[in-house]
Design a protein around this motif. Structure first.
Motif, PDB file in Angstrom:
ATOM      1  N   MET A  92      18.904  -7.872   4.111  1.00 37.22           N
ATOM      2  CA  MET A  92      17.983  -7.261   3.142  1.00 37.22           C
ATOM      3  C   MET A  92      17.883  -8.102   1.870  1.00 37.22           C
ATOM      4  O   MET A  92      16.790  -8.294   1.332  1.00 37.22           O
ATOM      5  CB  MET A  92      18.419  -5.834   2.801  1.00 37.22           C
ATOM      6  CG  MET A  92      18.098  -4.836   3.886  1.00 37.22           C
ATOM      7  SD  MET A  92      18.389  -3.117   3.406  1.00 37.22           S
ATOM      8  CE  MET A  92      20.158  -3.095   3.173  1.00 37.22           C
ATOM      9  N   ARG A  93      19.024  -8.631   1.392  1.00 39.51           N
ATOM     10  CA  ARG A  93      18.990  -9.494   0.204  1.00 39.51           C
ATOM     11  C   ARG A  93      18.202 -10.776   0.483  1.00 39.51           C
ATOM     12  O   ARG A  93      17.438 -11.240  -0.354  1.00 39.51           O
ATOM     13  CB  ARG A  93      20.416  -9.821  -0.264  1.00 39.51           C
ATOM     14  CG  ARG A  93      21.137  -8.653  -0.890  1.00 39.51           C
ATOM     15  CD  ARG A  93      22.404  -9.041  -1.625  1.00 39.51           C
ATOM     16  NE  ARG A  93      23.398  -9.744  -0.835  1.00 39.51           N
ATOM     17  CZ  ARG A  93      24.312  -9.158  -0.054  1.00 39.51           C
ATOM     18  NH1 ARG A  93      24.345  -7.843   0.049  1.00 39.51           N
ATOM     19  NH2 ARG A  93      25.198  -9.880   0.599  1.00 39.51           N
ATOM     20  N   ILE A  94      18.385 -11.319   1.670  1.00 38.88           N
ATOM     21  CA  ILE A  94      17.648 -12.531   2.047  1.00 38.88           C
ATOM     22  C   ILE A  94      16.158 -12.248   2.106  1.00 38.88           C
ATOM     23  O   ILE A  94      15.341 -13.007   1.567  1.00 38.88           O
ATOM     24  CB  ILE A  94      18.166 -13.091   3.388  1.00 38.88           C
ATOM     25  CG1 ILE A  94      19.565 -13.679   3.213  1.00 38.88           C
ATOM     26  CG2 ILE A  94      17.215 -14.143   3.958  1.00 38.88           C
ATOM     27  CD1 ILE A  94      20.274 -14.029   4.520  1.00 38.88           C
ATOM     28  N   GLN A  95      15.778 -11.157   2.755  1.00 41.41           N
ATOM     29  CA  GLN A  95      14.351 -10.806   2.870  1.00 41.41           C
ATOM     30  C   GLN A  95      13.730 -10.549   1.499  1.00 41.41           C
ATOM     31  O   GLN A  95      12.611 -10.988   1.219  1.00 41.41           O
ATOM     32  CB  GLN A  95      14.167  -9.585   3.773  1.00 41.41           C
ATOM     33  CG  GLN A  95      14.539  -9.828   5.218  1.00 41.41           C
ATOM     34  CD  GLN A  95      13.749 -10.949   5.851  1.00 41.41           C
ATOM     35  OE1 GLN A  95      12.560 -11.129   5.588  1.00 41.41           O
ATOM     36  NE2 GLN A  95      14.406 -11.751   6.665  1.00 41.41           N
ATOM     37  N   ARG A  96      14.451  -9.847   0.643  1.00 42.68           N
ATOM     38  CA  ARG A  96      13.951  -9.583  -0.713  1.00 42.68           C
ATOM     39  C   ARG A  96      13.726 -10.911  -1.443  1.00 42.68           C
ATOM     40  O   ARG A  96      12.691 -11.119  -2.075  1.00 42.68           O
ATOM     41  CB  ARG A  96      14.933  -8.696  -1.481  1.00 42.68           C
ATOM     42  CG  ARG A  96      14.466  -8.366  -2.900  1.00 42.68           C
ATOM     43  CD  ARG A  96      15.388  -7.413  -3.656  1.00 42.68           C
ATOM     44  NE  ARG A  96      16.795  -7.608  -3.387  1.00 42.68           N
ATOM     45  CZ  ARG A  96      17.581  -6.714  -2.759  1.00 42.68           C
ATOM     46  NH1 ARG A  96      17.106  -5.580  -2.350  1.00 42.68           N
ATOM     47  NH2 ARG A  96      18.858  -6.958  -2.555  1.00 42.68           N
ATOM     48  N   THR A  97      14.686 -11.812  -1.315  1.00 41.31           N
ATOM     49  CA  THR A  97      14.570 -13.120  -1.963  1.00 41.31           C
ATOM     50  C   THR A  97      13.383 -13.891  -1.403  1.00 41.31           C
ATOM     51  O   THR A  97      12.649 -14.551  -2.155  1.00 41.31           O
ATOM     52  CB  THR A  97      15.870 -13.928  -1.778  1.00 41.31           C
ATOM     53  OG1 THR A  97      16.954 -13.173  -2.327  1.00 41.31           O
ATOM     54  CG2 THR A  97      15.794 -15.267  -2.465  1.00 41.31           C
ATOM     55  N   ASN A  98      13.171 -13.813  -0.099  1.00 45.91           N
ATOM     56  CA  ASN A  98      12.038 -14.508   0.528  1.00 45.91           C
ATOM     57  C   ASN A  98      10.712 -14.057  -0.065  1.00 45.91           C
ATOM     58  O   ASN A  98       9.785 -14.861  -0.209  1.00 45.91           O
ATOM     59  CB  ASN A  98      12.028 -14.280   2.039  1.00 45.91           C
ATOM     60  CG  ASN A  98      13.108 -15.050   2.760  1.00 45.91           C
ATOM     61  OD1 ASN A  98      13.699 -15.982   2.220  1.00 45.91           O
ATOM     62  ND2 ASN A  98      13.382 -14.665   3.992  1.00 45.91           N
ATOM     63  N   TRP A  99      10.604 -12.785  -0.396  1.00 45.34           N
ATOM     64  CA  TRP A  99       9.344 -12.265  -0.947  1.00 45.34           C
ATOM     65  C   TRP A  99       9.242 -12.462  -2.455  1.00 45.34           C
ATOM     66  O   TRP A  99       8.154 -12.395  -3.002  1.00 45.34           O
ATOM     67  CB  TRP A  99       9.166 -10.802  -0.578  1.00 45.34           C
ATOM     68  CG  TRP A  99       8.703 -10.668   0.839  1.00 45.34           C
ATOM     69  CD1 TRP A  99       9.419 -10.236   1.898  1.00 45.34           C
ATOM     70  CD2 TRP A  99       7.414 -11.021   1.341  1.00 45.34           C
ATOM     71  NE1 TRP A  99       8.681 -10.304   3.047  1.00 45.34           N
ATOM     72  CE2 TRP A  99       7.430 -10.769   2.731  1.00 45.34           C
ATOM     73  CE3 TRP A  99       6.248 -11.519   0.785  1.00 45.34           C
ATOM     74  CZ2 TRP A  99       6.340 -11.009   3.567  1.00 45.34           C
ATOM     75  CZ3 TRP A  99       5.152 -11.752   1.604  1.00 45.34           C
ATOM     76  CH2 TRP A  99       5.197 -11.500   2.969  1.00 45.34           C
ATOM     77  N   GLU A 100      10.363 -12.692  -3.108  1.00 48.66           N
ATOM     78  CA  GLU A 100      10.339 -12.896  -4.563  1.00 48.66           C
ATOM     79  C   GLU A 100      10.241 -14.369  -4.962  1.00 48.66           C
ATOM     80  O   GLU A 100       9.661 -14.692  -5.986  1.00 48.66           O
ATOM     81  CB  GLU A 100      11.611 -12.284  -5.191  1.00 48.66           C
ATOM     82  CG  GLU A 100      11.647 -10.774  -5.113  1.00 48.66           C
ATOM     83  CD  GLU A 100      12.985 -10.200  -5.555  1.00 48.66           C
ATOM     84  OE1 GLU A 100      13.941 -10.976  -5.780  1.00 48.66           O
ATOM     85  OE2 GLU A 100      13.077  -8.964  -5.671  1.00 48.66           O
TER      86      GLU A 100
END
Length: 154
Positions: free
Chosen positions: A140-148
């Protein structure tokens, strides 16, 4: 462009290269007197163009991954490495627990020798559950970072 968009483009380009590869192979030879349904030389040229774009995109993604921070892992590259190892560790523990529990083995008849386990199945499954939670949270942290995160320029 956001990193997540670049990752989607990378996946599309990889699929496109694979499709072009299959079409080149399918049209590389033909019977005498017939023509191939597609020009394999043109398909190769198209694949080269897609591969050049893919290389540039991968370089930008890797550069971005090595500079963008994901707390507390460090960079996105560090987080991806951590996730890969957590997945391997999870697979090891679940495989060991399954083997110790006798899953996937042959049926045991009364006349056969009794099989014993050397591993604590419940403890292995509990550890695997903890790892599965860690993987989900990290993902989830990785995915959030990918979108930010914005994709770095070449």
């Amino acid at each position: 462009m956001k990193l997540a968009e670049a990752l989607a483009l990378r996946a599309d380009a990889s699929r496109r290269v694979e499709q072009l590869r299959a079409r080149v192979i399918g049209n590389a030879r033909h019977q005498e007197g017939e023509t191939p349904s597609e020009d394999p030389v043109a398909l190769l040229a198209e694949a080269d163009g897609v591969l050049d774009s893919l290389e540039t995109l991968i370089r930008r993604i890797n550069r971005t991954n090595s500079t963008v921070a994901v707390a507390p892992e460090g960079t996105l590259t560090d987080a991806l490495a951590r996730r890969d190892v957590l997945r391997l560790r999870h697979a090891l523990l679940t495989g060991a627990a399954d083997a110790a529990a006798g899953r996937g083995g042959a049926r045991q008849l009364r006349s056969e020798l009794k099989m014993l386990t050397e591993l604590p199945v419940a403890e292995l499954r509990a550890r695997a559950d903890v790892l599965a939670r860690e993987i989900r949270e990290l993902d989830m942290r990785i995915q959030r970072t990918n979108w930010e995160a914005d994709l770095l320029e070449d």
